[in-house]
Structure formats: C-alpha cells, structure tokens
Scaffold this motif. Structure first.
Motif, short mmCIF file in Angstrom:
data_model
loop_
_atom_site.label_atom_id
_atom_site.label_comp_id
_atom_site.label_asym_id
_atom_site.label_seq_id
_atom_site.Cartn_x
_atom_site.Cartn_y
_atom_site.Cartn_z
N LEU A 1 0.84 -1.19 0.00
CA LEU A 1 0.00 0.00 0.00
C LEU A 1 0.88 1.25 0.00
O LEU A 1 2.01 1.23 0.43
CB LEU A 1 -0.91 0.00 1.22
CG LEU A 1 -1.90 -1.15 1.31
CD1 LEU A 1 -2.68 -1.08 2.60
CD2 LEU A 1 -2.84 -1.14 0.11
N SER A 2 0.32 2.34 -0.45
CA SER A 2 1.10 3.57 -0.60
C SER A 2 1.49 4.17 0.76
O SER A 2 0.78 4.00 1.75
CB SER A 2 0.30 4.60 -1.39
OG SER A 2 -0.72 5.16 -0.59
N ARG B 1 -2.47 6.38 13.78
CA ARG B 1 -3.12 6.84 15.01
C ARG B 1 -2.92 8.35 15.18
O ARG B 1 -3.82 9.05 15.62
CB ARG B 1 -2.55 6.08 16.21
CG ARG B 1 -3.15 6.53 17.51
CD ARG B 1 -2.62 5.76 18.67
NE ARG B 1 -2.99 6.42 19.90
CZ ARG B 1 -2.89 5.89 21.09
NH1 ARG B 1 -2.42 4.67 21.22
NH2 ARG B 1 -3.25 6.54 22.15
N LEU B 2 -1.74 8.84 14.82
CA LEU B 2 -1.46 10.26 14.95
C LEU B 2 -2.43 11.10 14.11
O LEU B 2 -2.96 12.11 14.57
CB LEU B 2 -0.02 10.55 14.53
CG LEU B 2 0.42 12.00 14.59
CD1 LEU B 2 0.33 12.54 16.01
CD2 LEU B 2 1.85 12.14 14.07
N HIS B 3 -2.68 10.67 12.90
CA HIS B 3 -3.63 11.39 12.03
C HIS B 3 -5.03 11.34 12.63
O HIS B 3 -5.76 12.35 12.62
CB HIS B 3 -3.61 10.80 10.62
CG HIS B 3 -4.39 11.61 9.65
ND1 HIS B 3 -5.70 11.33 9.35
CD2 HIS B 3 -4.07 12.70 8.92
CE1 HIS B 3 -6.14 12.21 8.48
NE2 HIS B 3 -5.17 13.05 8.19
N ALA B 4 -5.43 10.20 13.15
CA ALA B 4 -6.75 10.08 13.78
C ALA B 4 -6.87 10.99 15.00
O ALA B 4 -7.92 11.60 15.23
CB ALA B 4 -7.02 8.63 14.16
N GLN C 1 -8.05 -0.06 7.67
CA GLN C 1 -8.45 1.14 8.42
C GLN C 1 -8.28 0.85 9.90
O GLN C 1 -9.24 0.61 10.63
CB GLN C 1 -9.91 1.51 8.12
CG GLN C 1 -10.32 2.81 8.77
CD GLN C 1 -11.79 3.09 8.60
OE1 GLN C 1 -12.60 2.20 8.39
NE2 GLN C 1 -12.15 4.35 8.70
N PRO C 2 -7.03 0.85 10.39
CA PRO C 2 -6.78 0.44 11.77
C PRO C 2 -7.35 1.39 12.82
O PRO C 2 -7.69 0.96 13.92
CB PRO C 2 -5.27 0.36 11.86
CG PRO C 2 -4.76 1.18 10.73
CD PRO C 2 -5.81 1.16 9.68
N PHE C 3 -7.46 2.66 12.49
CA PHE C 3 -8.00 3.65 13.43
C PHE C 3 -9.05 4.47 12.73
O PHE C 3 -8.95 4.76 11.55
CB PHE C 3 -6.88 4.58 13.95
CG PHE C 3 -5.82 3.85 14.70
CD1 PHE C 3 -6.01 3.46 16.01
CD2 PHE C 3 -4.63 3.52 14.08
CE1 PHE C 3 -5.03 2.77 16.69
CE2 PHE C 3 -3.64 2.83 14.75
CZ PHE C 3 -3.85 2.46 16.06
N ARG C 4 -10.06 4.86 13.50
CA ARG C 4 -11.07 5.77 12.98
C ARG C 4 -11.51 6.69 14.10
O ARG C 4 -11.22 6.45 15.27
CB ARG C 4 -12.24 5.02 12.37
CG ARG C 4 -13.02 4.18 13.33
CD ARG C 4 -14.13 3.46 12.61
NE ARG C 4 -14.84 4.44 11.82
CZ ARG C 4 -16.15 4.53 11.73
NH1 ARG C 4 -16.89 3.68 12.37
NH2 ARG C 4 -16.72 5.46 11.01
N VAL C 5 -12.22 7.72 13.77
CA VAL C 5 -12.71 8.68 14.75
C VAL C 5 -14.21 8.52 14.86
O VAL C 5 -14.91 8.36 13.85
CB VAL C 5 -12.35 10.12 14.32
CG1 VAL C 5 -12.92 11.13 15.29
CG2 VAL C 5 -10.84 10.28 14.22
N ALA D 1 0.22 6.95 6.16
CA ALA D 1 0.17 8.16 6.99
C ALA D 1 -1.26 8.53 7.35
O ALA D 1 -1.55 8.91 8.49
CB ALA D 1 0.85 9.31 6.26
N LEU D 2 -2.17 8.43 6.39
CA LEU D 2 -3.56 8.82 6.65
C LEU D 2 -4.27 7.84 7.57
O LEU D 2 -5.25 8.21 8.23
CB LEU D 2 -4.32 8.94 5.32
CG LEU D 2 -3.92 10.13 4.46
CD1 LEU D 2 -4.62 10.05 3.11
CD2 LEU D 2 -4.22 11.44 5.15
N CYS D 3 -3.82 6.60 7.63
CA CYS D 3 -4.44 5.59 8.50
C CYS D 3 -3.78 5.50 9.87
O CYS D 3 -4.13 4.63 10.66
CB CYS D 3 -4.39 4.22 7.82
SG CYS D 3 -5.44 4.10 6.38
#
Length: 69
Positions: free
Chosen positions: A11-12, A21-24, A49-53, A17-19
């Motif tokens: 994966l890219s 925890r810091l981004h979430a 999608q390991p983390f979501r809000v 980066a978008l997936c």
C-alpha cells in the motif's frame, strides 16, 4: 506495539500516513473543536483502516483515546 499495516507493505506511504493513530488524533481534535462534543480514536482491528474517529461510546471498536475539552 506492532504496526497493523506492516503486512500490507504494497500500500502507498500516503495511505499509511492517513491511516495512522497520529492522524486520527489530529482529526478527533479538529472534530471536537467544530462539533463541541467529545470524540474518540477507535482501534478497529481492520488492517486497511486500523484507526477511525467516532463517538466515545466505543460501540464501533476499542477506544484508545478520548479527546475532551
């Protein structure tokens, strides 16, 4: 702690980066400021999608961080 995307190295880097925890966490803070209610970073267990809000109720997975005022 192991990286949930390590096995999906094809994966890219941008998706990685978008997936993260810091981004979430950043997104949860911005949503809390806009919506005026507590938000949570939720660990889904899904490697794509390991983390979501979401809401702090934890109904969607394991809450790993709550963002409150």
């Amino acid at each position: 702690m192991t990286d949930p995307l390590a096995s999906l190295a094809h994966l890219s880097p941008k998706r990685h980066a978008l997936c993260s925890r810091l981004h979430a966490q950043r997104l949860a803070g911005r949503l809390m400021d806009q919506l005026g209610r507590p938000m949570a970073v939720i660990h889904t267990g899904n490697p794509l999608q390991p983390f979501r809000v979401g809401n702090c109720d934890g109904g969607e997975g394991r809450v790993v961080l709550e963002v409150r005022t």
